[in-house]
Design a protein around this motif. Structure first.
Motif, PDB file in Angstrom:
ATOM      1  N   TRP A   1     -13.716  -3.873  60.349  1.00  0.00           N
ATOM      2  CA  TRP A   1     -13.198  -4.744  61.405  1.00  0.00           C
ATOM      3  C   TRP A   1     -11.951  -4.140  62.037  1.00  0.00           C
ATOM      4  O   TRP A   1     -11.814  -4.101  63.256  1.00  0.00           O
ATOM      5  CB  TRP A   1     -12.866  -6.131  60.837  1.00  0.00           C
TER       6      TRP A   1
ATOM      7  N   PHE B   1      -6.206  -9.709  65.843  1.00  0.00           N
ATOM      8  CA  PHE B   1      -7.488  -9.087  66.189  1.00  0.00           C
ATOM      9  C   PHE B   1      -8.365 -10.017  67.021  1.00  0.00           C
ATOM     10  O   PHE B   1      -8.852  -9.641  68.091  1.00  0.00           O
ATOM     11  CB  PHE B   1      -8.218  -8.689  64.903  1.00  0.00           C
ATOM     12  N   TRP B   2      -8.566 -11.245  66.542  1.00  0.00           N
ATOM     13  CA  TRP B   2      -9.529 -12.123  67.194  1.00  0.00           C
ATOM     14  C   TRP B   2      -9.035 -12.607  68.544  1.00  0.00           C
ATOM     15  O   TRP B   2      -9.806 -12.657  69.512  1.00  0.00           O
ATOM     16  CB  TRP B   2      -9.859 -13.314  66.285  1.00  0.00           C
TER      17      TRP B   2
ATOM     18  N   ARG C   1      -9.376  -9.967  70.949  1.00  0.00           N
ATOM     19  CA  ARG C   1     -10.812  -9.793  71.242  1.00  0.00           C
ATOM     20  C   ARG C   1     -11.290 -10.817  72.261  1.00  0.00           C
ATOM     21  O   ARG C   1     -12.178 -10.540  73.072  1.00  0.00           O
ATOM     22  CB  ARG C   1     -11.592  -9.945  69.940  1.00  0.00           C
ATOM     23  N   TRP C   2     -10.692 -11.999  72.210  1.00  0.00           N
ATOM     24  CA  TRP C   2     -11.071 -13.063  73.135  1.00  0.00           C
ATOM     25  C   TRP C   2     -10.283 -13.016  74.430  1.00  0.00           C
ATOM     26  O   TRP C   2     -10.384 -13.930  75.261  1.00  0.00           O
ATOM     27  CB  TRP C   2     -10.869 -14.425  72.461  1.00  0.00           C
TER      28      TRP C   2
ATOM     29  N   TRP D   1     -20.260  -9.615  64.076  1.00  0.00           N
ATOM     30  CA  TRP D   1     -19.750 -10.921  63.659  1.00  0.00           C
ATOM     31  C   TRP D   1     -20.834 -11.818  63.115  1.00  0.00           C
ATOM     32  O   TRP D   1     -20.599 -13.001  62.842  1.00  0.00           O
ATOM     33  CB  TRP D   1     -19.044 -11.623  64.833  1.00  0.00           C
TER      34      TRP D   1
END
Length: 403
Positions: free
Chosen positions: A274, A293-294, A297-298, A400
């Motif tokens: 990841w 990270f998330w 990513r969004w 994911w």
């Protein structure tokens, strides 16, 4: 005064309560497994050719999919004495991340047909977990609410784990049995259950923390709930056992491979898929890195990830202090605190997050008690089950979509 005739619903409830608990739980569990099987069949029939399992996979393909392959490798190939490395010399994914109890038990039960043994253990252990959950909750919240907790547990969004080659079902049976032994203060059983827990799945260190917090709680309430010296000795000894078991796998991996941090490096191999470039394990870092990270990513600013993490932690703390959770008893409340702190310390949130929340299943006892609330909650569970199976099994083909 003439007797008032019972309504059909009242007669049905009276007849239901005549059945032994084991039979009632068995009927609930069987119905739930049939529902999950139907969902899996529908999902398999709609599986696209580019999914991990290809078009029109069988139920056996699902049983043997994902982590089941690692447990199969442990059962037949054991653990490597040399850690596999990639071209840059970094440890790759390998069997050391998977504990031996479920892997070898499935081989024994299946008489060498590992998939059959894995399915049998998962199914039987799931039923045992439901029985233990009912026994754990009934004295606290009553027969009706405890039964509904079993319904929600058996039909939860992750209910497919009760019939695939994952160790979660067996771990849950052992965990709920251990919690029941703690509540009933049957210390002798815990000396057996703790090692089994520790070598089935990671998580026994959370139980060690529970025992520490439980000892403090018992000491604080010793005037209203006497704490004998013998009990203190058991709590301390069991806590030490849980800590020793929790760290022993790291020692075993180090001795076999000659690499001091073999186990941690193996676990980090999954995290590096990841977030590349992680050099070492740092407690509590996973959630902070995941927030970065998330949200990046969004397409959201990094600071929003930190805010979301703070709100998540704060909201969870408020929930654990709620009256509904307190009704479950101090042991359940302390277990939830211990396990959540354990996840915060060691886990990197990703697609397996929901699966790792399964040990919090005693909190199903805090579900709504009204007929409408229960119906809505059950509907959400079944819808979540459909979504999870479809995403992770039926259409699983991206980073994911790993159970």
């Amino acid at each position: 005064m003439a007797d008032v005739p019972l309504t059909p619903g009242a007669r049905a409830r009276a007849a239901w309560r005549v059945w032994p608990v084991a039979a009632r739980v068995a009927l609930i569990y069987a119905a739930s497994r049939l529902l999950t099987t139907a969902i899996m069949l529908v999902v398999a029939g709609a599986s696209p050719a580019d999914s991990r399992f290809g078009s029109d996979p069988s139920l056996a393909d699902y049983v043997l999919g994902w982590d089941a392959q690692w447990y199969w490798t442990v059962a037949f190939g054991g653990y490597p004495s040399e850690l596999p490395l990639d071209e840059s010399g970094v440890v790759r994914e390998n069997p050391w991340a998977f504990m031996p109890v479920y892997a070898h038990a499935a081989n024994i039960v299946g008489f060498g047909t590992w998939g059959a043994g894995a399915l049998a253990i998962s199914l039987v252990a799931g039923y045992a977990a439901c029985l233990a959950l009912h026994a754990l909750l009934r004295p606290r919240i009553g027969e009706d609410s405890a039964t509904w907790a079993v319904v929600l547990f058996a039909s939860s969004p992750l209910a497919a784990l009760f019939q695939v080659g994952y160790a979660e079902s067996l771990f849950m049976a052992l965990l709920l049995a251990a919690l029941l032994a703690l509540v009933r203060r049957r210390w002798g059983w815990l000396y057996v259950l703790i090692p089994l827990l520790g070598y089935t799945r990671p998580g026994v260190l959370a139980f060690a923390l529970l025992l520490g917090l439980y000892g403090v709680w018992r000491w604080w309430h010793r005037r209203s709930d006497s704490l004998a010296a013998r009990e203190i000795a058991h709590i301390v000894a069991l806590g030490a056992l849980a800590v020793a078991v929790g760290f022993s796998w790291q020692v075993i991996a180090a001795l076999v491979t000659g690499v001091p941090d073999a186990y941690l490096e193996t676990e980090l191999a999954w995290r590096r898929s990841w977030i590349p470039g992680i050099e070492s394990f740092v407690p509590l870092e996973g959630w902070v890195r995941a927030a970065e990270f998330w949200f990046a990513r969004w397409g959201l600013p990094e600071w929003s990830g930190y805010v979301a993490l703070a709100l998540l932690v704060g909201g969870t703390a408020v929930g654990l202090l709620s009256r509904r959770v307190r009704r479950l008893g101090p042991e359940m409340q302390l277990w939830a605190v211990s396990y959540i702190l354990y996840l915060l310390a060691v886990f990197f949130p990703q697609s397996s997050t929901f699966r790792l929340l399964l040990p919090l299943s005693p909190l199903w006892g805090a579900a709504p008690r009204s007929a409408l609330g229960r119906t809505v909650t059950l509907g959400v569970c079944v819808a979540g089950q459909c979504l999870w199976i479809a995403l992770m099994y039926g259409h699983g083909n991206t980073y994911w979509q790993v159970p």
